[in-house]
Design a protein around this motif. Sequence first.
Motif, PDB file in Angstrom:
ATOM      1  N   ILE A 223      37.222  48.368  43.772  1.00 30.83           N
ATOM      2  CA  ILE A 223      36.050  49.071  44.291  1.00 30.83           C
ATOM      3  C   ILE A 223      36.325  49.399  45.747  1.00 30.83           C
ATOM      4  N   ALA A 224      36.277  50.667  46.081  1.00 31.46           N
ATOM      5  CA  ALA A 224      36.512  51.134  47.453  1.00 31.46           C
ATOM      6  C   ALA A 224      37.823  50.585  48.016  1.00 31.46           C
ATOM      7  N   GLY A 225      38.843  50.510  47.166  1.00 35.88           N
ATOM      8  CA  GLY A 225      40.152  50.040  47.602  1.00 35.88           C
ATOM      9  C   GLY A 225      40.313  48.538  47.614  1.00 35.88           C
ATOM     10  N   ASP A 226      39.259  47.801  47.309  1.00 35.39           N
ATOM     11  CA  ASP A 226      39.320  46.340  47.305  1.00 35.39           C
ATOM     12  C   ASP A 226      39.444  45.827  45.873  1.00 35.39           C
ATOM     13  N   ARG A 227      40.459  45.030  45.628  1.00 35.73           N
ATOM     14  CA  ARG A 227      40.738  44.483  44.298  1.00 35.73           C
ATOM     15  C   ARG A 227      39.865  43.271  44.020  1.00 35.73           C
ATOM     16  N   TRP A 228      39.342  43.179  42.810  1.00 37.86           N
ATOM     17  CA  TRP A 228      38.545  42.030  42.399  1.00 37.86           C
ATOM     18  C   TRP A 228      38.955  41.583  41.004  1.00 37.86           C
ATOM     19  N   VAL A 229      38.693  40.291  40.754  1.00 36.60           N
ATOM     20  CA  VAL A 229      38.956  39.688  39.450  1.00 36.60           C
ATOM     21  C   VAL A 229      37.769  38.783  39.144  1.00 36.60           C
ATOM     22  N   SER A 230      37.303  38.804  37.914  1.00 37.67           N
ATOM     23  CA  SER A 230      36.185  37.965  37.500  1.00 37.67           C
ATOM     24  C   SER A 230      36.683  36.904  36.520  1.00 37.67           C
ATOM     25  N   VAL A 231      36.195  35.671  36.694  1.00 37.48           N
ATOM     26  CA  VAL A 231      36.571  34.565  35.814  1.00 37.48           C
ATOM     27  C   VAL A 231      35.312  33.831  35.372  1.00 37.48           C
ATOM     28  N   PRO A 232      35.362  33.139  34.226  1.00 36.52           N
ATOM     29  CA  PRO A 232      34.215  32.325  33.816  1.00 36.52           C
ATOM     30  C   PRO A 232      34.077  31.112  34.734  1.00 36.52           C
ATOM     31  N   ARG A 233      32.844  30.649  34.935  1.00 35.28           N
ATOM     32  CA  ARG A 233      32.630  29.556  35.890  1.00 35.28           C
ATOM     33  C   ARG A 233      33.335  28.268  35.483  1.00 35.28           C
ATOM     34  N   GLU A 234      33.553  28.037  34.199  1.00 33.87           N
ATOM     35  CA  GLU A 234      34.239  26.824  33.751  1.00 33.87           C
ATOM     36  C   GLU A 234      35.691  26.795  34.208  1.00 33.87           C
ATOM     37  N   ARG A 235      36.231  27.971  34.558  1.00 36.01           N
ATOM     38  CA  ARG A 235      37.650  28.049  34.926  1.00 36.01           C
ATOM     39  C   ARG A 235      37.867  28.441  36.382  1.00 36.01           C
ATOM     40  N   ILE A 236      36.829  28.299  37.202  1.00 32.58           N
ATOM     41  CA  ILE A 236      36.938  28.724  38.596  1.00 32.58           C
ATOM     42  C   ILE A 236      37.979  27.907  39.359  1.00 32.58           C
TER      43      ILE A 236
ATOM     44  N   TYR B  58      34.595  34.839  46.093  1.00 34.35           N
ATOM     45  CA  TYR B  58      35.568  34.151  46.949  1.00 34.35           C
ATOM     46  C   TYR B  58      36.532  35.205  47.471  1.00 34.35           C
ATOM     47  N   GLN B  59      36.657  35.343  48.777  1.00 33.57           N
ATOM     48  CA  GLN B  59      37.575  36.307  49.380  1.00 33.57           C
ATOM     49  C   GLN B  59      38.840  35.564  49.803  1.00 33.57           C
ATOM     50  N   LEU B  60      39.978  35.943  49.222  1.00 26.70           N
ATOM     51  CA  LEU B  60      41.251  35.279  49.482  1.00 26.70           C
ATOM     52  C   LEU B  60      42.259  36.283  50.042  1.00 26.70           C
ATOM     53  N   ARG B  61      43.231  35.774  50.812  1.00 29.94           N
ATOM     54  CA  ARG B  61      44.253  36.651  51.394  1.00 29.94           C
ATOM     55  C   ARG B  61      45.627  36.016  51.267  1.00 29.94           C
ATOM     56  N   ASP B  62      46.594  36.865  50.932  1.00 24.49           N
ATOM     57  CA  ASP B  62      47.998  36.482  50.973  1.00 24.49           C
ATOM     58  C   ASP B  62      48.506  36.919  52.341  1.00 24.49           C
ATOM     59  N   MET B  63      48.831  35.974  53.198  1.00 26.01           N
ATOM     60  CA  MET B  63      49.210  36.291  54.576  1.00 26.01           C
ATOM     61  C   MET B  63      50.577  36.972  54.666  1.00 26.01           C
ATOM     62  N   GLU B  64      51.433  36.771  53.671  1.00 27.63           N
ATOM     63  CA  GLU B  64      52.760  37.412  53.707  1.00 27.63           C
ATOM     64  C   GLU B  64      52.684  38.884  53.317  1.00 27.63           C
ATOM     65  N   THR B  65      51.926  39.206  52.285  1.00 30.01           N
ATOM     66  CA  THR B  65      51.826  40.596  51.821  1.00 30.01           C
ATOM     67  C   THR B  65      50.605  41.303  52.391  1.00 30.01           C
ATOM     68  N   ARG B  66      49.732  40.553  53.017  1.00 30.52           N
ATOM     69  CA  ARG B  66      48.473  41.066  53.594  1.00 30.52           C
ATOM     70  C   ARG B  66      47.537  41.621  52.532  1.00 30.52           C
ATOM     71  N   GLN B  67      47.705  41.199  51.308  1.00 28.01           N
ATOM     72  CA  GLN B  67      46.803  41.620  50.242  1.00 28.01           C
ATOM     73  C   GLN B  67      45.597  40.689  50.203  1.00 28.01           C
ATOM     74  N   GLU B  68      44.448  41.278  49.910  1.00 27.55           N
ATOM     75  CA  GLU B  68      43.242  40.492  49.734  1.00 27.55           C
ATOM     76  C   GLU B  68      42.753  40.640  48.304  1.00 27.55           C
ATOM     77  N   LEU B  69      42.021  39.641  47.857  1.00 29.15           N
ATOM     78  CA  LEU B  69      41.511  39.630  46.491  1.00 29.15           C
ATOM     79  C   LEU B  69      40.140  38.978  46.492  1.00 29.15           C
ATOM     80  N   ARG B  70      39.227  39.566  45.758  1.00 32.32           N
ATOM     81  CA  ARG B  70      37.903  38.973  45.575  1.00 32.32           C
ATOM     82  C   ARG B  70      37.858  38.344  44.193  1.00 32.32           C
TER      83      ARG B  70
END
Length: 166
Positions: free
Chosen positions: A17-30, A70-82
């Motif tokens: 969404i708007a260039g930002d990558r997201w992934v959804s998971v079930p709460r039991e597997r968070i 949860y907003q996470l970042r890979d500091m080596e590749t500078r990629q972010e993931l929600r």
Amino acid sequence: MSEQQRGPSAAIAEGVIAGDRWVSVPRERIREALQELKDLGYRSYLFMSCVDHLATPDVEKPPERFELVYQLRDMETRQELRLRVFVPESDPRLPSAHDIYQPANWDERETWDMFGIEFEGHPNLTRILMPEDWLGHPLRRDFPVGGEPVDFSEDHEIWQTAPPEA
């Protein structure tokens, strides 16, 4: 697809969404998903936030009332993931991630205080913004707004009343 672009094995949906990558998971597997993403290189935990979809005017209603992001970042590749997880109103709880990402401790406390989402296994799930004797969770969309007197000083009765010239 590179490992960094691959989502966790628990993913049930993903997109951009708007260039930002997201992934959804079930709460039991968070927890599993967070640990897997950390192992894939997303070692920087930026923040976790909550959305109350009680009155969301979207065309498609979200699967549950509450959404944690949860907003996470890979500091080596500078990629972010929600990383998104939906939590039902009837059972607003999920496992704590404080031991996977230590800064989650504070975000979980704030989310419990403001939204009433319980984080199982959290070492000290207490109020962080509201007084200990506060009833309810003020960022829920069904929380009553207004009418709460705030006494900051001895002269609160004077300044709560409109001045005569008003």
